[in-house]
Structure formats: C-alpha cells, structure tokens
Design an enzyme around this catalytic site. Structure first.
Site, mmCIF file in Angstrom:
data_model
loop_
_atom_site.group_PDB
_atom_site.id
_atom_site.type_symbol
_atom_site.label_atom_id
_atom_site.label_comp_id
_atom_site.label_asym_id
_atom_site.label_seq_id
_atom_site.Cartn_x
_atom_site.Cartn_y
_atom_site.Cartn_z
ATOM 1 N N HIS B 412 0.845 -1.197 0.000
ATOM 2 C CA HIS B 412 0.000 0.000 0.000
ATOM 3 C C HIS B 412 0.876 1.241 0.000
ATOM 4 O O HIS B 412 1.748 1.392 0.870
ATOM 5 C CB HIS B 412 -0.909 0.006 1.228
ATOM 6 C CG HIS B 412 -1.871 1.158 1.237
ATOM 7 N ND1 HIS B 412 -2.048 1.982 2.328
ATOM 8 C CD2 HIS B 412 -2.706 1.631 0.281
ATOM 9 C CE1 HIS B 412 -2.948 2.910 2.040
ATOM 10 N NE2 HIS B 412 -3.375 2.711 0.809
ATOM 11 N N HIS B 413 0.665 2.098 -0.983
ATOM 12 C CA HIS B 413 1.366 3.382 -1.084
ATOM 13 C C HIS B 413 0.329 4.501 -1.115
ATOM 14 O O HIS B 413 -0.097 4.923 -2.192
ATOM 15 C CB HIS B 413 2.192 3.459 -2.377
ATOM 16 C CG HIS B 413 3.403 2.594 -2.412
ATOM 17 N ND1 HIS B 413 4.097 2.339 -3.579
ATOM 18 C CD2 HIS B 413 4.077 1.947 -1.433
ATOM 19 C CE1 HIS B 413 5.136 1.562 -3.308
ATOM 20 N NE2 HIS B 413 5.144 1.298 -2.020
ATOM 21 N N GLU B 414 -0.094 4.962 0.051
ATOM 22 C CA GLU B 414 -0.931 6.158 0.065
ATOM 23 C C GLU B 414 0.010 7.346 -0.116
ATOM 24 O O GLU B 414 0.855 7.598 0.743
ATOM 25 C CB GLU B 414 -1.699 6.273 1.384
ATOM 26 C CG GLU B 414 -2.485 7.569 1.549
ATOM 27 C CD GLU B 414 -3.420 7.862 0.378
ATOM 28 O OE1 GLU B 414 -4.343 7.059 0.157
ATOM 29 O OE2 GLU B 414 -3.231 8.882 -0.336
ATOM 30 N N HIS B 482 -6.092 4.353 -6.397
ATOM 31 C CA HIS B 482 -7.246 5.016 -5.779
ATOM 32 C C HIS B 482 -7.125 6.523 -5.866
ATOM 33 O O HIS B 482 -6.022 7.061 -5.727
ATOM 34 C CB HIS B 482 -7.400 4.532 -4.325
ATOM 35 C CG HIS B 482 -8.085 3.216 -4.233
ATOM 36 N ND1 HIS B 482 -9.184 2.992 -3.426
ATOM 37 C CD2 HIS B 482 -7.861 2.039 -4.873
ATOM 38 C CE1 HIS B 482 -9.604 1.743 -3.569
ATOM 39 N NE2 HIS B 482 -8.813 1.143 -4.438
ATOM 40 N N GLU B 483 -8.269 7.173 -6.117
ATOM 41 C CA GLU B 483 -8.356 8.636 -6.264
ATOM 42 C C GLU B 483 -7.631 9.238 -7.467
ATOM 43 O O GLU B 483 -7.214 10.393 -7.415
ATOM 44 C CB GLU B 483 -7.896 9.380 -4.984
ATOM 45 C CG GLU B 483 -8.711 9.092 -3.736
ATOM 46 C CD GLU B 483 -8.144 7.942 -2.921
ATOM 47 O OE1 GLU B 483 -6.938 7.677 -3.061
ATOM 48 O OE2 GLU B 483 -8.915 7.297 -2.172
ATOM 49 N N GLU B 501 -9.915 3.136 -8.509
ATOM 50 C CA GLU B 501 -11.141 3.513 -7.800
ATOM 51 C C GLU B 501 -11.780 4.614 -8.644
ATOM 52 O O GLU B 501 -12.589 4.351 -9.495
ATOM 53 C CB GLU B 501 -10.793 3.953 -6.388
ATOM 54 C CG GLU B 501 -11.990 4.288 -5.521
ATOM 55 C CD GLU B 501 -11.563 5.050 -4.279
ATOM 56 O OE1 GLU B 501 -10.716 5.964 -4.395
ATOM 57 O OE2 GLU B 501 -12.066 4.727 -3.198
ATOM 58 N N GLU B 507 -16.589 2.036 0.152
ATOM 59 C CA GLU B 507 -16.086 2.616 1.400
ATOM 60 C C GLU B 507 -16.983 3.743 1.900
ATOM 61 O O GLU B 507 -17.032 4.006 3.100
ATOM 62 C CB GLU B 507 -14.656 3.115 1.244
ATOM 63 C CG GLU B 507 -14.515 4.361 0.391
ATOM 64 C CD GLU B 507 -13.076 4.778 0.143
ATOM 65 O OE1 GLU B 507 -12.180 3.917 0.227
ATOM 66 O OE2 GLU B 507 -12.850 5.961 -0.137
#
Lengths: 720, 720
Positions: B412-414, B482-483, B501, B507
């Site tokens: 996971h790389h936010e 995502h985003e 996403e 969510e």
C-alpha cells in the site's frame, strides 16, 4: 503592602513592555527590543549611540488563522553568550571565531490560545542576526505563512548597490544609486537574462550593500535559508525603510511550516571599514555545523572545461542542428552531427591531456548528454535523462583515459529547470556518475521552473537545492550549482556544496550578452553575492579579445571580455571559491603560458585571508595564505578607473625572503583599448616590503609569494 | 473552356466546403463533417436519419499564437476501414472485434504559414470516436493549448446521470435529472468528500450517461487520456449543447504539446439498448495495444485486506495517537502504540491464514508504514517514505509467513497526493517491494496535490499516473490506483494497471460518510464510471449492519451498508474488475461462510459476458463465463425498488446440466429494514431454463453455475 504592590506590579508587568537591550561583545553595537503600544515587536540596532536601524517592526502573518504581528506581551527575555572557535572543512581562513551575545524573547498574545512566538537575536561585534521561532503550542501545528513583515528602517538615503528584486534570477548587473533612486523595472542589461520575474519598481534582492554618508557600511542578507522562500526587500523611497518580501508559491502562499519551526536568520553586517564587511563570518556562524562524519572526500579544486568554447560560439552544446526532439523517441545515431559539437571523445581527450599536463584536478564537459538540440526556452519537462551520451562521446573510453592520467571528469546536469524530471532521475544519474568515475557535478537551472508556477527562489525550490546537496553527499559527490537561489552560508552544513553561480558571472562577458559586465562588477560582487558563499565565477579568460566564431552575427556580437588580462588572474584571489575554473580554451592558455602560471599556482583553500584595501564598486586588494603552505597569493582589482594598489606584506613570516611574482597590467593597458597588455616581474620581498602596483582602467594585478630558495636569492633583485 | 471551368472550379474548390460523410459498418450510424461559412470544422452524428448530435463545432485554441478554430479549408479527406479481432490480456470477454470506418480530414488555414490540423473520426456500429492531430509544420513545434471547444450539441432535454465537473474528485453520488436541471454546486453528499474543486453550476464530468425521450442511450467520454488534461463538459441548459472544459494547470494553461501530437479520443457510444452501451468495446478499441512482450506475470486476483476495519473504526491506520509528526525526526520506537493499530504482524498473520484457508491470492495491508499519525489534510510534502514499517509490523517475518502459505501481501502506497515526494521515492519503494515478495501495489491520492496548484485531473497528473503504470511494469508490479483521474481504457496499453477507484466506492458505505451510497448507485456506475475501465469497488460486505466501534460518536455515525447481503455478492459480477476485494473482516465472513462461498467461487477473468437486463439507475443483470472453464456467474441488482430479475440461460453449453446455486434476498429482505436476510438454494438447470428471482428493495442476487456431476444430478431438483 501599598509600597510593595506597585513594585510587584512593576516587576510583574514591567517585563511586558520594557525594552530589552544587549550589546555586542566589544560593547560597540547595541540591540534594543521592545513592543509598541499595540504589542508589536520592534528592534533597533545602534553603533555606539548612533542608530543604524531605527525602530523597526517584526511580524509574521498566517493564512486562515491569527498571525504573529501584534497584541504581544513579553513572557521571558533570556540572555546568553557564546565564544567558541571552529574549523571549516575548507574556507578563506583556517579557524573561525563565533563570538556573540544572544537575546531570546518569548512573546505571548493575550487573545490567543496559542499565540506564542520566540525571536532570537545574536549580536556580534560586526553585526546582528535574528530569526523567528514558532514553538509547539495549542492551535499551531501545520501553518502557512502568508507574509513576513520584517522591517529594516534605515537612517538615511544611503548609497546602495542593488539588483532588482526577482523571484527567479539574480543575474543582473548591479546598480549603484541612492535608496530614493531605486527603480527596478528599467534596465538595458535585462534583455540578456532569459527568465525574469521582477517584483516591481521598488523591490531589491539581498545581499544588499549600502554605505552611509558617514562612511558606515551596512549589508543586509539572510543566513541558513532552508525550508522557506528567499527574502527580497521592498523599499520605501521616502522613509528609507525596507520591509521583507517573500517569494510566493503557485497559489500565492509563502511558506508551509510545521511547529516547532523557524525562519532563516535575517542578517545585518555593519562596520566602518569595508574590509571588515568582507572579512565577516557572521553568516557562516549562524549556519548549522555539518553532520558529515567523513569529509575526506571533499576536495577544493581547480578545473578546466569544454564550456567557454560554446559561449563564444566555437562549439555547440548540441550534437545535431535539429529542433523538436522527443527524448524517448529519438535515435541519436540517425541524426547528422553538425561538426561543431564541443563534447566529443576526441576533444575531451585533448582537455584531459591539457589538464594532466598543467596539474588541474578536473575537466568539466558540457553537452555530453542527449537533449541539447531543443533544450532551451520550451518549458519542456522530458528534456534530459542525464545518462545517455551522444554518439560521439564515449563514456567508458574517457573514464579509462582520464583515470590513467590522474584527472577526473566533472559531470554536467543542466536540468533546464525541469526539476520534477531531475528529481525522478537524479538517483540513477548519481549512480551512473559513480560507476563511471565522476565525483563532482555542476548542475544548472536555466529556464522556467517545472513544477509550473514555482519560482527558483520559492520554498519548494529552496528545499530542492538542499535535497540535492544531501543526495549528492550520500553518494560522496561534490556539487557546483548554477542558477539557484543565492547562497546563505549553507556550505557550512553541506560542505560538499562547493560553490554556486547565482549571480552574473564571467560568462556574461562572452559573446551572447551584448552588455557584458561593467568593469566595476567584480568590485561589487564580494560585497553582495559573495557575502552568502563562494561563487563559481569562472575567471581566467586570458584571450580577452577572442575570435568571432559566428561571423553571420557580425556587429551584434561582442568579442571581448570587459577586463584586462591581469585582472583575470587577480580574480582567483578576490573572487573566493574552493572551486575555480581556468575558464579559457587550452589553445588560448598555450599562447600565454607565462601568465597562465599564476592560475596553475594559485591555491583554492586557505589558512588566512587579509582584506588589504576595499571599497565596494571601486577596488579590492586581498592577500590569502595557501592552506598548509608558506605561500601567499594576492589579488588587486579596480573598476573603470586606474589606481595604484598599495599592498602591505606584514603578514608574511618574519625574517624570511619570498619571491614575489607580479602579474600586472602593462603601463599602457586599458580594459577597452588595450586589455591584453601585461607584464610579469619577479622580486625578492619580505614582511617589510610594501608593493605599489599600478592597475589599469578596468585592470588588476596578481602576485604569488613563495619562500625564496638560495638560487632565487641570487637570481632576483629586491623590490624597490 | 467555359463549360469545363465551372466543373474544374467545382472539382478544385468543391472539396473545400463539401460535407464529408461516412457510415458505420452496419450502415445505421452516420457521421457528417463540414465547415461553416467561417471555416469552422463541424460534425454531426445521426442514427439512421435521426440526429443524435446536431451540427457541433470543433476547435482548439492556443496560447500566444493563432489557434485551430476557424478559417479552414479541407485539403484532404481520406476514408478507410478496419475489421480485426484482438485478445486482451484479461477482460470481460476473450476476444474483441475492432470494426469501424474511418474518416480523416486534413484542414488548412489560408491565413497561416502552418495552420494545419487533422481530425480523425472512427465510426463503429455502436458509436463514434474522434480526436485532433497536430502534424509537424512550420510555426508549430512546442505549443500550449489554452482551450478546446469540442461541442456535443444534443437534440433534447435528455434524462442525464451526472456528477459535478471537478478538477480533483469523482467521488460524488450521481444525480439523475434532465439536462436543463443540472445544478452542480449544491449537494448534501459533498461534505464527505475531502478535496473538491467544483467547476461551477453548469459543468459535469464524463463519462456522462443519457437517455432520450425516444429511448436512445448516449454515453459521452474520452479514450486514451495521455499527456492531456481530463475533459469535463459545460452544459448549456437552454440549447442542450455541451462543450469541452479542460482541467487547467497552476498558471491557467491546459496542455503543453509538441508537434506531431494529438489529443485523446472524444467518444460517443450510442444504442437503443442499454445492454449494448455496457457491452461496447469502443473505448478499448481506440486505445493503443500493449507493448509488453511478457504479460505472464499479470494475474487477475481476489484479495482480502486490513482495510474495512479502519473504515468502520475498529482499527486505526496510525500506530500512535499523536499529531505533528516530522517523518525524518521521529523515533517510532519511542511512541506509545494506541492498541488499535490494524497493520500489526499478528493481525496480518491472521489475515494471511484466512486468505490461505479460503484461497485468496493476496492480503492488502494498509497502515503498515510510518507517517499515518498526521497524514491527512495537511498538504504535507514529506508525509510518507514507503519503506519504513511501524515497530509492530515485521516485514521480513511476514514475507516468510505469507510465502510459506502461498499468499502474497499487497503493498500500500498512500501518497497523500504529495506526488513530488512519491516520484522521488517510488523507485526505491518498488525495489523494496520486490525484495520483500510483493508484486502488487494499491496507491492512493487523498488530499490536495503537490506540486501545489496542480489538480488530480490535469495534464501533469495524467502523465504521472502513466509514469507509475510504466515504472511498475518495469518492476513487474501490478497496480490498483485510488483517487486518480477516471480511466479511459488505458488498461489495454498498461495491462498491469488492473483497476482504479476513481469514483464513489463501497467505502462510502462505511461509517464516516453520513450519506453513504444510495441503493441506485451500483446500477448507475457501470453506465458511467466503468465505461472507462474496471473499478476496485471493494464489494462483499456481508455484515451489513456492523458494530459501532466509535460509540463516542453515537448518532453521527452510520453503522449500516445501503445494500442487502445478496446484492453485495451480485456486485462481483455486475461491477467488473480483474481485481476484486473480499472487503469485509474475516470474523464477519466466518459468520456467513455459506454466502461467502460465492465470493470464493466467483471468477475475475472472463471468456464471455452477457448483459441480460439493464436500465441505468434501475437494475442490472449480467452473466459471465469464467475464463477457460465451463462455469458461469450471474449477478442481478436493483435500486431502491424491488423487482423480479428475469434471467435466461441460453448461453450455457447445450445439452448439459448445471448446478445453479442461487444466493438471493430472503422474501422479507429490504435494504433499510432487513438487509441481512438471505437464502441459498441449489437447482439443476440447463440452457432452456429461465430463472426468475425476486430482488428486494435495494437488493440483488448472485448465481454460480457449474457443470452438474452425477452426484449433483441425484442430489438436486430441477429449477421450476
């Protein structure tokens, strides 16, 4: 109790408004801090009892929350002092004394939950530094600075050496006017600067040099510019007040901070002697020491390079004459070479041979890597990859060739200001360097910045320059940065960052700038640009009048440097840098091997420096002792006026004879009419000798002093 | 000559103004191209003879130079056609037919030296794609697009499924209104979206889905969005005309291009059957094939993850409860763990065990890496380093643990939208992944973009997303984003980019969004968001009503998903993605192992897809054949209204019996009142069977179809 209460009241509340004073260690400078009736913080700086900076306000405004500009009381006022000596990794002197008195005021706004601000003042014998500090507190974690209102209210219409306030460039020639005459938006020389973002008519950059009518010298700048935008100064031409003007980001904010945090130091160096301004170590003393454990790989050096040849039009950076290159899609082997590419294997070998023969440490090669065909002025993101050589530049062959001759190639990374591209690629580029024997890199930031909307001097770019200094240090790579924000002493913290350009250098004396540099230029730069750190000025052009390699542009192109030959030698001493270029073409040096000897001899790291004569805009005479040697090198320069440099040698080792080799303007030399007339003489001198050297208009002199051998004693005459 | 001349004139000049027409392969759609009296390019799209898009202008404006909008003549008009079949690396079907007629018009402005523009139209049986192309020409090398004026002039006040035009987010719930009723600046649900940059009252995003009064379905979007900003649409509520509105950069420019160059394709998918909109492969067909030679490492997969637990407040992403972290200065071992950290070694082992037991390929772990304590909403650049685990997450121990059980951990790389930080660190981060056994990464872009002033949907970020797709491919890493900007079919070119996403996912049904998702939401998304590519919707929440883990927020927090349990299973079929999450907590699945079986069985890669029933905003019934297996999976969903899904099975292998396992709403189920009531029944079916399944309000049904064994034939009854 009645009597006690007022006393208590005074004691309790007296601190809130009472002026806080400290004096410099020698007692001559005094700093006074106080609050106005509105609780605005103010300071005042005086020499003996005479104001240098009148009462001036301090403050910071924040975005979307209460700022730090008024409504303060003084909670605490601590004083302390420091007196220590430290040794720089390299420098103008071997040891530096850090001696100051410090006043730290803690301020509190009544109205606010947080509202706590600290202002730290350090008062030295030669000036003042102060900064804002934001302690951790309720209501202040992440915050955005929308403005800083630091005033420097001066006491008169001082003579000022200035360049326009600008968010992107510092490559202007200096103006010398009164404060009231500053007009920053009109200038002939501006046309030769590609990317400018002039703030307005009344804004100037720092370092700002001034001289009062009473003969006091004042220099305003900043120290330790990290994680903050650069400070320019807005000038009130009626009141002679200056106020800070920070460089904005693309959305108009100035700085993104996180408590606890701090601003850079705002610095005011003061002396009644111009020489003491140049000798000041105030800015270095305010910078953080380096954390590098091992600095043995950091070596001051002299270098030559495939560089001037491009500036005078003999060579090109680009390999082919095409426009419209898409980097990832181009087969470079299919392009037709233009036959004038500077960075070829063959030409580089020639420079390596020359470097080895004459004892230079390195050879810079510009234009070795693909992308130069249409790199300039396109605001192009994918402009260079920093690892792909042109078809005519053999990296591995040259690696072996240089290594066999004890010479290092110096890497060149022109980013073209496409900084997101450079940051994506730099790790790979530094690994490429180490694999191929490079341990120094010259970077460049020509063009409009990408991220678009950012400026060369904004917080994001300031952080980028520091990231590069840190990353190169991790790879044990030395760094020379062209076109960055002007330095502020960070080379103490990052000693691998040997030099920057960040001003109008000798390259403006090559053909493409019609204006060139005025002869006074080099007498101003040490008082302005060099106050923050060394400059890779690239002196040493001996072929002052050079050939016109672009005759199709006849009449539009200058072919002369605005300097005498001897002055070019003097610059190695007067323009301090641990990294100095012998900038001319080898074939030009071969015509002047006797004069070139000074460049070969001159040191780049020093035990001691004596500023013998100095007047900003007029003249400069400096003597420096080579590190760990009993050798001295002197440089004397003048502006457009001729003068006689009066050079004492009292700092020589007593009772020892030295051979002084004088490289001077010939009597008939003149920077315009006869710039290349020079003479070389040798004399025996000692610490009693006083040299008097005639400097031509726009001229100079360089002197090397080495202990006289028995043979020298017989060969040379004493100086009379 | 008199007679010949007019003919010649007509022949010579006729081309300049004459309308150019092509028809789709089946002859039903026609495209007409022409110029107005001012030489403005226009197009018109009709179905049989009925206009779908009335005469609409095309054009591009440039900064600081003559644009491409009028004064044209037609120099050339070429037609061609293509009919080919290709196989995607993964997809909804095994083979895709690319069958179109193409019209390429070359236009020339008389006034200009350059002024040459090409517009390429491809007309399919189910719609149109067109793009602008800028050939190399004099006066056009590097150029800046300041505006694009692509019109879509519609023929009526169509029913429209839309979300507000926005430069940064696509996480809105859909509005269903007439075109004339679009008002994009007011919305209840907007409060739960952190970063928004709404364009204005009259602008909407694409994909834009419409239905005319005559029952024609029209979808407008773009294909192959690379090196250009995203296209929004400005709506004229009186004329029902739409015009393109591009996302700007920090200085107001739209796109930086370099001739030869091109825009993305603008797409209009048209059918009188809603099912054919969903089945359309027009957007994929307009994308470039992949250049990857070896795609064997790319594997559609199902995964579980430490993720929902944070969204419902059971766990935290952060390890400690502190604010004000400076990443480089923090000693994480000195922080006090809050005891609710999701990403611990122990918890991850539990998820790995669950994954291994139930046959899932991977375990996503969010919150494994330092920096989560104050990552959100600070516009913080140095926010994550992507390589330093928290003290309670043992990377190497878990690497071994997962490998021993045949399970992969998903990285996971936010990025927190600090993209300059991510780009500096991503190479090291991907190397870290490969060293530690990770071959997939989920990235995120929550927050305001750094470079500051850029937008999620601007050209710079579009290029960033592609850089990430390319860089991960070089490392043989699969990607889930995502985003980001909403997809446009690029997964054909970058098949490692499994999903995004880029819309309001499941969510929003967790606790922190007060509004949640309306029950119609999943019946709209396939007609809008999924037209451009797969969505990581994260379905499969079976514990529809979940515990309140944050009782201190009682009354403010929802604790229920707006869906029945059976609908959550159906979504694995109706919400296409090669990457599907079993999103709930393992302990929840253990309560519903019989329903969970569908999630375990359902495939993620398909040979064939049948859209059986479809109405945007109302219902959807889809059947899909698992790749290389004789198994089918069906999903049927409805909006807030109950309905009976009517499911033909004609596509089953003839003369074969299958066991149909029906996971359906119980008769009393209701998305609000009784969402968790479900039933499971098994029947024998064959290609003659027609299933009729009652879907609850806000409900759904999932069916697996596997060949019946001899034992099954005895055990189960035939469906009646």
């Amino acid at each position: 109790m009645k009597q006690v209460l007022p006393i208590l009241v005074v004691l309790l509340f007296g601190l809130n408004a009472a002026a806080q004073n400290i004096q410099s260690p020698n007692g001559k400078l005094s700093l006074s801090f106080g609050l106005t009736g509105d609780g605005e913080p103010t300071y005042q700086l005086s020499l003996v009892s005479k104001p240098i900076v009148r009462q001036s306000r301090l403050g910071i405004e924040l975005k979307d929350q209460a700022g730090f500009s008024k409504g303060f009381s003084i909670v605490k006022a601590d004083t302390s002092q420091k007196d220590e000596t430290w040794e720089p990794v390299w420098g103008e002197v071997k040891q530096i004394r850090n001696h100051y008195r410090e006043l730290t005021v803690t301020l509190q706004q009544a109205a606010s939950k947080g509202g706590r601000l600290i202002i730290r003042f350090r008062l030295f014998d030669d000036g003042l530094g102060f900064r804002y500090e934001f302690p951790e507190q309720e209501g202040l974690k992440y915050f955005v600075v929308s403005d800083e209102m630091t005033e420097f209210n001066l006491t008169g219409d001082h003579k000022t050496f200035w360049i326009p306030g600008d968010y992107d460039t510092n490559e202007y020639a200096y103006f010398t006017t009164k404060l009231s005459e500053i007009e920053a938006t009109k200038g002939e020389a501006f046309k030769d600067i590609a990317v400018k973002t002039i703030i307005g008519a009344n804004a100037v950059q720092t370092p700002l040099m001034m001289k009062t009518a009473d003969g006091l010298y004042i220099n305003i700048h900043e120290a330790a510019l990290v994680n903050y935008p650069a400070m320019n100064l807005a000038v009130n031409k009626q009141t002679f007040g200056l106020v800070s003007h920070l460089v904005p980001d693309p959305v108009g904010n100035k700085a993104y901070l996180q408590a606890p945090d701090k601003t850079p130091w705002r610095t005011i160096v003061v002396s009644d002697k111009a020489a003491e301004i140049l000798a000041s170590k105030l800015i270095l003393n305010l910078n953080e020491p380096t954390r590098l454990q091992d600095t043995s790989w950091i070596k001051p050096q002299k270098y030559v390079g495939i560089w001037w040849g491009m500036h005078i039009g003999k060579y090109t950076w680009n390999y082919a004459d095409v426009a419209n290159i898409k980097l990832a899609e181009t087969d470079w082997t299919k392009l037709k070479p233009n036959g004038r590419h500077g960075a070829t294997t063959e030409n580089t070998k020639r420079y390596i041979d020359f470097s080895a023969k004459h004892g230079f440490a390195g050879v810079l090669v510009e234009g070795w890597n693909v992308g130069w065909e249409d790199w300039f002025g396109k605001w192009k993101e994918e402009v260079f990859d920093f690892v792909t050589p042109y078809p005519d530049f053999n990296v591995t062959e040259l690696q072996a060739y240089a290594a066999a001759r004890g010479v290092k190639l110096i890497m060149h990374h022109e980013t073209s200001s496409s900084v997101t591209n450079y940051e994506r690629r730099m790790d790979e580029a530094y690994s490429f360097m180490k694999r191929h024997g490079y341990d120094s890199v010259k970077t460049g930031y020509v063009g409009k910045i990408i991220p678009r909307g950012e400026h060369h001097d904004g917080q994001w770019m300031v952080n980028h320059y520091v990231r590069v200094a840190e990353q190169t240090a991790r790879h044990k790579i030395m760094l020379d940065v062209h076109e960055p924000v002007r330095p502020t002493g960070l080379h103490r913290t990052y000693p691998n960052w040997l030099a920057s350009e960040a001003a109008r250098g000798n390259e403006f004396n090559s053909g493409w700038s019609p204006a060139g540099n005025p002869p006074e230029h080099e007498t101003i730069l040490p008082f302005t640009r060099l106050m923050g750190g060394p400059m890779d000025f690239t002196p040493g052009i001996l072929q002052i009048k050079f050939d016109d390699y672009q005759p199709e542009r006849k009449g539009q192109l200058r072919t002369t440097v605005h300097s005498t030959l001897a002055k070019q030698l003097a610059l190695y001493v007067t323009m301090y840098s641990p990294l100095q270029m012998a900038a001319d073409l080898p074939e030009h040096y071969e015509r002047f091997l006797d004069a070139f000897q000074f460049i070969k001899d001159v040191a780049v790291d020093w035990d001691d420096t004596q500023i013998l004569e100095a007047e900003p805009g007029d003249y400069l005479t400096i003597a420096r002792k080579a590190k760990n040697k009993d050798e001295w090198y002197l440089g004397a320069i003048t502006d457009e006026q001729s003068r006689t440099a009066d050079i004492a040698l009292a700092y020589l080792t007593p009772q020892r004879w030295y051979v002084a080799t004088l490289y001077t303007d010939a009597p008939t030399a003149h920077w315009q009419d006869n710039p290349m007339a020079y003479q070389i003489q040798n004399f025996l001198v000692n610490d009693q000798t006083r040299l008097k050297i005639l400097l031509a208009n726009g001229g100079g002199a360089a002197v090397s002093l080495k202990p006289a051998s028995a043979e020298d004693m017989k060969k040379y005459k004493r100086y009379q």
